[in-house]
Structure formats: structure tokens, C-alpha cells
Design a protein around this motif. Sequence first.
Motif, PDB file in Angstrom:
ATOM      1  N   GLY A  75       7.576   0.796  -4.851  1.00 51.75           N
ATOM      2  CA  GLY A  75       7.444   0.741  -3.401  1.00 51.75           C
ATOM      3  C   GLY A  75       8.626   1.306  -2.618  1.00 51.75           C
ATOM      4  O   GLY A  75       8.689   1.181  -1.407  1.00 51.75           O
ATOM      5  N   CYS A 127       8.461  -3.379   0.303  1.00 53.67           N
ATOM      6  CA  CYS A 127       7.233  -3.462  -0.487  1.00 53.67           C
ATOM      7  C   CYS A 127       7.607  -3.483  -1.966  1.00 53.67           C
ATOM      8  O   CYS A 127       8.648  -2.976  -2.365  1.00 53.67           O
ATOM      9  CB  CYS A 127       6.343  -2.247  -0.228  1.00 53.67           C
ATOM     10  SG  CYS A 127       5.698  -2.249   1.435  1.00 53.67           S
ATOM     11  N   GLU A 132       1.143  -1.247  -2.301  1.00 49.75           N
ATOM     12  CA  GLU A 132       1.501  -2.003  -1.099  1.00 49.75           C
ATOM     13  C   GLU A 132       2.142  -1.067  -0.060  1.00 49.75           C
ATOM     14  O   GLU A 132       1.812  -1.112   1.124  1.00 49.75           O
ATOM     15  CB  GLU A 132       2.464  -3.132  -1.468  1.00 49.75           C
ATOM     16  CG  GLU A 132       2.675  -4.128  -0.337  1.00 49.75           C
ATOM     17  CD  GLU A 132       3.785  -5.130  -0.638  1.00 49.75           C
ATOM     18  OE1 GLU A 132       4.226  -5.219  -1.803  1.00 49.75           O
ATOM     19  OE2 GLU A 132       4.222  -5.813   0.303  1.00 49.75           O
TER      20      GLU A 132
END
Lengths: 331, 341, 354
Positions: A75, A127, A132
Motif C-alpha cells: 500500500g 493503507c 486498499e
Amino acid sequence: MEKLLKELTAAYGPAGHEEEIREVIEEQVKDYVDSCYTDTLGNLIAVREGAGPRLMVAAHMDELGLMVTHVDENGFLRIARVGGVVPHILVGQRFVFSNGTAGTINHEKIDELKELEWSKLYLDIGCSSREEAAEKVNVGDVAVYDQEFKNLGQRYLGKSMDDRVGCAVLVETIKRLPRQLPQEVIFVFTVQEELGLRGARTAGYALEPSYAVAVDVTRVGDTPESLVMDVSLGKGPAVKIKDSSLITHHGVREIMFSLAEKNGVEYQREVLERGGTDAGSIQLTREGVPSGVLSIPCRYVHTPSEIVDKGDVENAVNLLEQLCLYPWKEV
Amino acid sequence: MLLLEKLVSASGVSGNEDEVRSLLKSELEKKDTGYRVDTLGNILVENPEVEQQGPPRLLLAAHMDEVGLMVTSIEDGGFLRFDKVGGIDDRVLVSRKVLVGSKKTPGVIGSKAVHLQKPEERKKNLRAEDLYIDIGVKGKEEAKKYVQTGDYVSFYSPLQELGHSCYKGKAFDDRAGCAILWELLNEGRLPPFHAAFTVQEEVGLRGALVVGNALDLDMALIVETTSASDVPGSKEHEQVSRLGAGPVLSIMDASVVVDKGMLDTLIRVAEENEIPYQFRGFNGGGTDAGALSLSRAGVKTAVVSVPARYIHSPCSIINREDLHYTRKLVELFVKEVKGKK
Amino acid sequence: MQLKDCLQELSNARGVSGNEGEAQEIIEKYLKQHVHEVKKDVLGNLVGYKKGGGRSRNKPRLFFAAHADEIGLMVTRVEEEGFLRFTTIGGFDPRTLWGQEVTVHGKNRLWGVIGPRPPHLTTTRERKKETRLEHLFIDTGLPPEEVKNSVNTGDHVSINRDFTQMANRRYASGKALDNRAGVAALLLFAEELARFKHVSEVYFVFTAQEEVGARGALTSTCSVEPDLGIAVDVCHGNMPRTRQDETFELGKGPVLGHGPNIHPYIFKRLQNTAEENRLPYMTEPHAGPTPTDARSIQITGEGVASGLVSLPLRYMHTSVEVVNLDDLEVMAKLLSLFTASVDKKTVEELRCYY
């Protein structure tokens, strides 16, 4: 003026993504001009009609930013610069995307500061997986400095004073101008200045102005052990003589000097060793356009914390107003 | 893909695109496609129906030129000194076969034998100014029979199939784009568009600059070749693009911010037609899009590229699937933007 | 005109980029005798126009550009003590500026020298470091108040150097021979052209702001819209410790440029003109855009067929540049013969060249 500047600096608008800031400005000026439209590249063009020569006044709407080039499996976002951002001022800074997603910059393990290259930096938006992160951000999205506007007393501190302060000067001038002008004045809020004076070039071509004046920030030489530069904060707006993009037109420059002197506007003379402005682009369109630049002294240009002086901004408006009222001759 | 093979075996270093241009001209003539060549050597295929149909007046463009070398002097021993034309990494130059001048005299790029180099010398990469071209002659006088200063030099690297789905060769950048453009010009059922095969992209987008001044355009799509760096040592975020992952869509490079409307259309068309695509994970480098987008009062532009490994070297690699999908995406884009008003 | 006198006048004249006025005045004085019209444009380009012979309507339009500007300095700050800090306009090597004499163009002209701190007061280590602009300042010898009254930030500064004829009277040295040598050759060409018949409309253009990015050539080419445009400039002459292939001997004729920035037909045609008339010449390959007005000329409008002719010059961008007068004369002759040879067919051939 403070409220306006605060609103303009807060609006999102990195180079190439000027939609939001354009809307803000359009809302501000549309009732004070005869027409207002957006061109192919996204320049906002606000026209005050009039007979005689055509004066083009330009300030750029775009700001610096960081573009997402990659989202990794944990992320983290990898980034590339949009405009003249330098890596060493970024670490620990907060950034925000147009949808409000915020994050902070940090870097991979390094031994020395000079190893701090773009490929070592990343943006953490909190994240924990690619999936995500992908819900919030896409490759190609651009984030801008996340910094609040502050009133320091005689000075303002904030992000993107370059060149939202110039935009504010144009907006304020538009509002103050009387009904009758001695010529047509076209105010252009340009795009992609930070990527190479691009919007001004196509607008300059399309509008074929008789004269052009750009309003932008300039650097100063009044900070501890700074570069040699004869411009200080608080000593009035500067009339540019030279930067790397242009040598301003003698005639235009002289008119600016004399209007300042006649109206008791304190001003400075500017020689900027490195850097360019929209006027550099406009000057070379077609058969050439006599061009000048009205500069607003600004400390820490291109950092998230730029400082301008209230008096300088006020005087820039005064001088620009005089420039619009001055009866320019046909070329 | 016969044409691609012909195109990449032609020499066409920036400023000397003659061979590529002749090839394209004769192909266009075979199909009775009208064209003109401008002062700089760009081929403009203007379709009169574009004006009749009105906006968006679309241009597809690909550049004909490739990076290469130029002979700057002939030394007494008959060895040739050279300059680079366009951006070439000095490290790819040594130990290459090249073709010099219009006679295509073969030569090799030599350097002092490693045995004769001092240990310190070996630690440094060879720079272009340390190298020279050897065309196998006795001396300067003999060399002059074959070569003049100012002669262009191109890499010698015939097209070859590699593995199951790849080609190896030189100048895919941007002959791949030229081949795609040529095919689309021959695709009868497409809505009308202008096409340009440009010159001098590698030395500053110079051909496209004047093309933009010559044509009245609303939109330009550049068909390019871009760097794929999915190789050992490149971390995932440093790869720019990957071979075999489909056409590469630029969002921004050093010369242009791609028009969002066009980019959205490209993405939508790709997704609707199950065409794989990838984003160019890098915002450096420039393309003809930069010059075209700023011509006249501004033109909307986008860039679709075929990914290629080892770009700007004599041995780059492209993937057939990428080529196929790039062509398909461009074709569907033309239909999409011109189909509905 | 007396070539040496003309060159002397031009070399001694001031004309830093953006302030080409004085140099342009001298150019105009010589130019107006040979052309039908002289104009000055927004950027400060001086354009002389000479009509073509014959009655044809679509006469070829030829554009010859020599840049009139020279590199110089600009005041960035007047220090309390009256010393002037400065930046460069165009590419000066700061190491060549030590002890140079200059003229400061303030309200009135001031004479000055560029001073560094004297060697006695600096350490060995300091002396070994290369000179940078921030180590230098201009000293006018005047009390601070007088300096402040006369000089302002943004005033330009030109280098002083008297033109000198050298041991061999065909060699000359001076400042700004880049590109006043080219200017003198272009003026001589304008004069010589009177003795030739030509059908083309000829534009003699003395461009402004070449040294800061070939800016004048861009706008002037755009307004003339020529069929072909040739830049007249200088290139590096032979000097000790330079590579043979990077430099050109003085006195062996002008140098014809070729490469992507130059139209091959123009190069060939100039070369043929030289060969047919037994004029000495050399050739110089350029692998990319040339650092001359040709860079701008080629990409204006829908593209202009561009050429480049240069004069070998030693010690470029210093105040002691050296050229050979024979080269100027050969260049003028070459351009005259070339112009006389151009007709409608030439333009046709150019159009269908590719």
C-alpha cells in the motif's frame, strides 16, 4: 484580500490538473468581466472588452505536486515530481490528493542525505495493501502540499503562494477596475507554467495581444547568507528586468517604472538569475509581443511554506490597476 | 508484419530519414494514399474528409527517426571519430557493428584492447570520445573513398524472432509506431483522420513542431515506443512498463500532460474490448505529443506506446502481443472519438 | 565599405543581448545604403529588405540572419561600499573575467574593472579553486553615493576592448567578434549583391537575443516567412590544445554546417557554389540542433529550409576573439553568388526535395 488569498492557496490545482482552482477563480471573477471561458489546454480567459490595443495579463493557476507512479503490495505509493520539487525538503511533509486522501513522505534506508533520490522516496497514505490503496488512489493521481494558510502579522505563510498570490492580485484588480477601460484587457489564468510556461504559449498565440504583463512571484536575497539578489520582502512589488526566460521589453518596463513612481507605489528592480515566467513564452509567440513582468517577492519559493508580504501584495494590485488604466498605444 | 521488418532494417538517424521515408512513400503510393512531404521531411497524410466532418479533427503521429551516430572526423589511420545523434548511453556503443553513410559501409566500434588498458582505466566505463569506428582501411585517404565527415551512422541489427513471441532489433522506437500507423491508414472502414510520420523527434521533437503549425487540429494521438524495464535489478516501481503487459498509456511525461478526456476514452475502450493495458510509471522523457499539444492555440494529445526493452540501443526487444494490442487500441480509439460527436 | 573599418566600428560598439541599440545603429548606417527598406521589430531585430529583379509575382524569399548581440553582464546589486555584483548575460566563463575592463550602462556610462580579492590576501587553497561569479565584483572607483546615483540593479554591463589589427594585417582581434564578424560579412554581402542580378527578395536580418536562446530569429523568421533561411555566425578556430576535428583553421574560408538542423539541399547548394567558383571552404557536422539562429529558423511556421555558414574564430566568448578578414570576404562572395543563383526553380526543387 486575506480571505481571497487563503481560498486560492487552499484550492487543489497541480500542473495539468487545474480544474478545481479554475472553478474557484471563475466564480470570483465572472460577474466582473464581459466574458469568461476555458481553452483547449485549460487556461481560464477573462475578457474586459474595450477598443484599441489588447493587453494580456497572465498569472498561473497551477502549483507543484507529486504524481503516483506505482502502488506496491503493502500500500505504499511511489512518486515522481510535477514541477520543480526537490527531494530533500519532502521528508516528513504531508501531501493531499484531490479526493482528500492525505499522506506523508518518507524514504528507504539511506546512509547519507545525498543518496536521497526520487526512487528512494515513497508516500504513505495509511493503507496496508495494494487493494486498499487502490480504492483511494490511482497511478497518475497527483498530490499537493498539505499546509495551512497562516497570517503572520505583516506577512502571509502558506503553500502555493507561487502563483496563487499572482492570481489573487489579478482577481482583486478585476474587481476594482472601473466600467470604462482605455483598451481591451484580457486576464489569463494559465495552466502548466511549472512544466515549462506551456499554457501561456498557446494562450499568447490564440489571443494575439499587443502587450503582455505576467504577474508571478520572484525570489529574494534578504534571508541569512542567501543568494545575491536585490529584491527584499516588504519593499514593494518588483519590476522584472531579466530572468532565464526573457529580457523584458524596454517600453513596457519603463511604463511600469513611471506608473509606480507617479502613483507613489514603492517598487524594486528585479534580476532573477535562474527561473522563468509566462511572459517568456508570450514574448516569443508569432512575430513577438512586448512583454513585462510584475513580481511579488516571495521567500522559500517551491517549498510548502512560502512567505509573502501584505504591503507588497497590496502595492502589486495598485500597480496592476494602473497598468490596466494606462492608455497603451497601438503597436 | 513484413513492413515492420523492412522499416527496422532501413537506416533513419534523425535528420537522415530518407530511407524510411522512401519506404513509406512507396507503400502509400501502392495504396493510392495521397500525401505530401514538408520542408523538414515529415510525411503528412491529410484526409480531406477530416475538415468536411469537422471536430474533433484527429491526427495520428509516429516518428520515423532513430538514434544513431554522425562521423565528425577521419583520423590519419582511417579511424572515424563520431558524435551521438539523440540520447544514447555510452555504455552500449562498444563492440558494435554499424553501417556508415549512404553507401552503408560496414564498420565496427572498437576500443583499446583490455590487455593494454591500465587497471585504473578498466575501472571506468568507456565514453563515446574514447571510441572510434573502424571501417577496415589503410589510412585517411582510403577512408575518404567510402566516408565523409557528416555521414550518418546507424546500428546494424537485423530483425530476429526471439523466443515464442518477441522480436529483437533496432529502431523499434518508433518504427513500431510507423508500422501501426501505416496499417491503420490501410484499414478501409475507419473514420477519417490525418496521419503524420515525423522527423527529428530524437533531437528535440523538431519535426512535430512544424507539423503542429501546418495542420488545424483538435486532437492528436501519438503512437510511440517506450522503455520497458522489467529486468533484474529494477525494482517494481522502477520499471516504467513491462513487456507483454499490453499498450502503455502515458499520463504525463517531461513534454506533456495527457488530455484527461482522451485518456479516459483510451481506458474505457481498452476495458470494453478486453485489451490489456498498463500505465507508464514514469513522468520523464519527451515525445512528439509535447510539440503538438503546444502548437497554435493548443491541441489535446495522448500517447499510446509499445513497450520495448533496451530502447535506444542496437538490441531492443518487443513483444508481438503488445504490438497487436497497441494497434487494436489505437484503431478502436479512432472509431470511438470519431464515431460519436 | 572598408571591411576593416566596418569591423572595427562594429566590434567596439556595445550591444549586449536585449540592448542591441548601439550596435544596430552602426549596422543600419551601413545597411541602408544597400537595401530598399529597413525596419526594427518588437524584439529589436533589424531587418533590411532588398527587392528582387524581374516582374514575377512569387519571388523566392531569402532570409539571412547574423546576430547583432554580444554577451555581457548585468548588475544584480549595488553594495553599500559602491561595488557592483553582477550576473552574466549569455555564456561567459567567469575565469576569463578577472581584471577585465568594463562599461557600466547606468544613467551615464561608467568605466570599471572587475576585481577579485588580490592573491596576496588569499590562501593557496582558495587560489586553486575555480573562479566563480560570486567571487567577482565591479569596481568603478567612485564614491558609493555617486555609484548609487548612477547605477541601478538591472543595468547592463559591456566588456571593453579596443579592436586590434594584428601582425599579419588580415588578422584582427577584439570583443564581440562573435558575431560582429558575421554581421560585417553580411553587410559586405549586401554591398556586393549590388553587382549581381537576383530575382529573389532578400532579407538581411540582424537578430537580437541570440546569446540568450536564439530568440530574435524565432520572431523575425515568423514575420518574414522565407523560403529559405541561412544563419551567419562564428565557429571555433584552431587553437593550441584543441582537437583538430572540433576546430577550423583561420584563413581557409567559411565553414558550412550540416546535420539534422540544416537542410541537405541548402548545404549541397552552398558547397557547389563554393566549388564552382573555387572559393575555399570547410564543413562542420552538427549532430543535433546547432547553437546558432539556424536552430530557431528551421522550426518556425511550417518549417523553413535552413542553412548555416560560420567564420572560424579563436577564443570564443572572451574579449580577445580573433578572426581572419579573408574569411569574411570569401563568405560575402559565397553568399552573393549563392543568392544570384537562386531562382523559382530552386524553390521548386526545395519543395520536392524529400
